[in-house]
Design a protein around this motif. Structure first.
Motif, PDB file in Angstrom:
ATOM      1  N   ASP A   1     -40.731 -16.093 -19.563  1.00  0.00           N
ATOM      2  CA  ASP A   1     -40.532 -15.822 -18.134  1.00  0.00           C
ATOM      3  C   ASP A   1     -39.152 -15.246 -17.851  1.00  0.00           C
ATOM      4  OD1 ASP A   1     -43.062 -16.705 -17.369  1.00  0.00           O
ATOM      5  OD2 ASP A   1     -42.401 -18.771 -17.118  1.00  0.00           O
ATOM      6  N   VAL A   2     -38.143 -15.774 -18.527  1.00  0.00           N
ATOM      7  CA  VAL A   2     -36.763 -15.397 -18.186  1.00  0.00           C
ATOM      8  C   VAL A   2     -36.340 -14.103 -18.877  1.00  0.00           C
ATOM      9  CG1 VAL A   2     -34.347 -16.149 -18.288  1.00  0.00           C
ATOM     10  CG2 VAL A   2     -36.141 -17.777 -17.679  1.00  0.00           C
ATOM     11  N   THR A   3     -36.756 -13.899 -20.114  1.00  0.00           N
ATOM     12  CA  THR A   3     -36.387 -12.667 -20.820  1.00  0.00           C
ATOM     13  C   THR A   3     -37.326 -11.511 -20.498  1.00  0.00           C
ATOM     14  OG1 THR A   3     -37.757 -13.128 -22.780  1.00  0.00           O
ATOM     15  CG2 THR A   3     -35.513 -14.038 -22.746  1.00  0.00           C
ATOM     16  N   GLY A   4     -38.540 -11.819 -20.020  1.00  0.00           N
ATOM     17  CA  GLY A   4     -39.536 -10.790 -19.787  1.00  0.00           C
ATOM     18  C   GLY A   4     -40.229 -10.316 -21.046  1.00  0.00           C
ATOM     19  N   ASP A   5     -39.987 -10.985 -22.169  1.00  0.00           N
ATOM     20  CA  ASP A   5     -40.578 -10.583 -23.454  1.00  0.00           C
ATOM     21  C   ASP A   5     -41.805 -11.443 -23.741  1.00  0.00           C
ATOM     22  OD1 ASP A   5     -41.234  -9.846 -26.010  1.00  0.00           O
ATOM     23  OD2 ASP A   5     -39.184  -9.965 -26.790  1.00  0.00           O
TER      24      ASP A   5
END
Length: 422
Positions: free
Chosen positions: A198-202
């Motif tokens: 969620d936070v890195t978008g990976d």
């Protein structure tokens, strides 16, 4: 799905939608946060005793520091005074005295760092990743650097692409891979992976989480009626006598841990929700396995010896081994019941949710000294056989938060999106 031997009574009102219940959860959560503020020491966070006091020689513990950083970062997102500085303190400690500047990764504790001892544990590093992701969402200074360091170590040192799991531990210089594969470290790695995605978008982190769940739950636990075996050799052969002489070990006890069955249950639901949110597709078996994990865990763990509460461990016949009731087992059962209730709408899970909170309110919440009692025996009397003092904020506090949030995204991201509703 009816639980074995369990009848669901006529329920009035929906606790998850009740303003009074949500307000009660908020009060309990803030009490927990306030109690644990005393755990801050110069180099991170340390364990508190049963009265919320530090010992004279209290030293920072890295797992506790990461967990506290995660919790106080999310509390800061909610606008609770005093929490952002504590999250910043945790980030500073994880970037400074608790980090291994020579080899990368993190020491087990302040003492281990000073003595250059201990090992690099996947369990610990999963929490550093979780802490970093939450601190980034909260806008804590230098959290982005901590996240970069944590994701690099998790991806290049602990993740094994061939096995589809996170490896257990190494020596300080990343030599001497431990000849052990464990479910517990991988369980918390799944939680970390969902937050990191969620936070890195990976999305690769969700793929990794799914591979872990496929091996440890869908394959291994599926062989055993969704009872979760935890101890394996590097060839993934079960180690049935592992720690038979240490039944009260706090991380790797003999046998199986029903509290982990239910913890995996809600993680599967969160993984399913995250995959659906990402692409609209998720394996059908995630929900089926989550339901069966909860049913098996509650059947063999809740009141299996005639006394209420979720006991610590069972043997291979699902008979009780350690009858004590750790607080975290109750907390994870709460989150699982709320998650299944949210996902399925079936009244049996609402009943479980109420029953578990009624037990916690009556027996676990310590209104004299603060926080929750960390462990009770089968007679509901205070015990310290497994967990002395009141070191842990993370499990109990998350139990007050999770019922008020969607299954996806992960906690910090969800709180940031819904901050005005809290």
């Amino acid at each position: 799905m009816a639980e074995h031997g369990r009848e669901t009574t006529l329920l009035r009102g929906d606790w998850l939608r009740s303003r009074a219940h949500r307000d009660w959860l908020d009060v309990q959560g803030q009490r927990l946060l306030d109690f644990s503020k005393q755990a801050a020491v110069p180099q991170g966070f340390a364990a508190l005793d049963g009265h919320g006091r530090l010992s004279e020689d209290a030293g920072a513990d890295t797992i506790l520091t990461a967990r506290m950083t995660h919790c106080y970062a999310i509390a800061a997102l909610r606008g609770l005074p005093g929490c952002a500085p504590l999250a910043a303190h945790g980030v500073h400690a994880l970037l400074g005295p608790l980090r291994d500047a020579d080899h990368g990764g993190w020491h087990e504790s302040q003492q281990a760092a000073e003595q250059k001892g201990g090992r690099k544990q996947a369990y610990l590093h999963a929490f550093v990743g979780l802490a970093a992701s939450s601190a980034v969402v909260a806008g804590i200074e230098q959290a982005d650097l901590l996240l970069e360091l944590a994701t690099e170590v998790l991806a290049t040192r602990f993740w094994d692409q061939d096995e589809g799991v996170f490896l257990e531990s190494f020596a300080l210089d990343w030599s001497d891979l431990e000849a052990y594969r464990g479910a517990n470290a991988n369980m918390h790695s799944v939680e970390s992976c969902l937050a990191l995605a969620d936070v890195t978008g990976d999305p690769v982190w969700r793929r990794r989480a799914l591979r872990v769940v496929e091996r440890i739950i869908h394959t291994e636990a599926g062989k055993r009626g969704h009872a979760v075996a935890e101890h394996f050799d590097p060839a993934w052969q079960l180690l049935p006598d592992y720690h038979k002489d240490r039944p009260t070990d706090d991380l790797r006890p003999y046998g199986m841990t029903p509290g982990h069955f239910v913890e995996w249950s809600h993680l599967l639901l969160k993984l399913e929700a995250a995959l659906l949110r990402e692409s609209g597709e998720a394996p059908d078996w995630l929900l089926d396995d989550a339901r069966q994990l909860f049913e098996t865990g509650m059947r063999c763990g809740w009141g299996a010896d005639g006394s209420p509460g979720m006991l610590y461990t069972v043997d291979w016949d699902l008979e009780p081994v350690v009858h004590n009731r750790p607080h975290w087992c109750q907390a994870e059962a709460l989150v699982a019941a709320a998650s299944l209730w949210q996902r399925t709408g079936q009244p049996v899970y609402q009943q479980w949710y109420r029953d578990i909170w009624n037990y916690v309110d009556r027996h676990m919440i310590d209104r004299e000294h603060g926080s929750w009692k960390q462990e009770l025996d089968a007679d509901q009397q205070l015990s310290a056989d497994i967990y002395p003092g009141k070191a842990d904020l993370y499990h109990a506090w998350q139990a007050t938060m999770a019922p008020r949030l969607p299954l996806a995204p992960s906690m910090a991201t969800a709180v940031a999106a819904q901050a005005e509703s809290f």
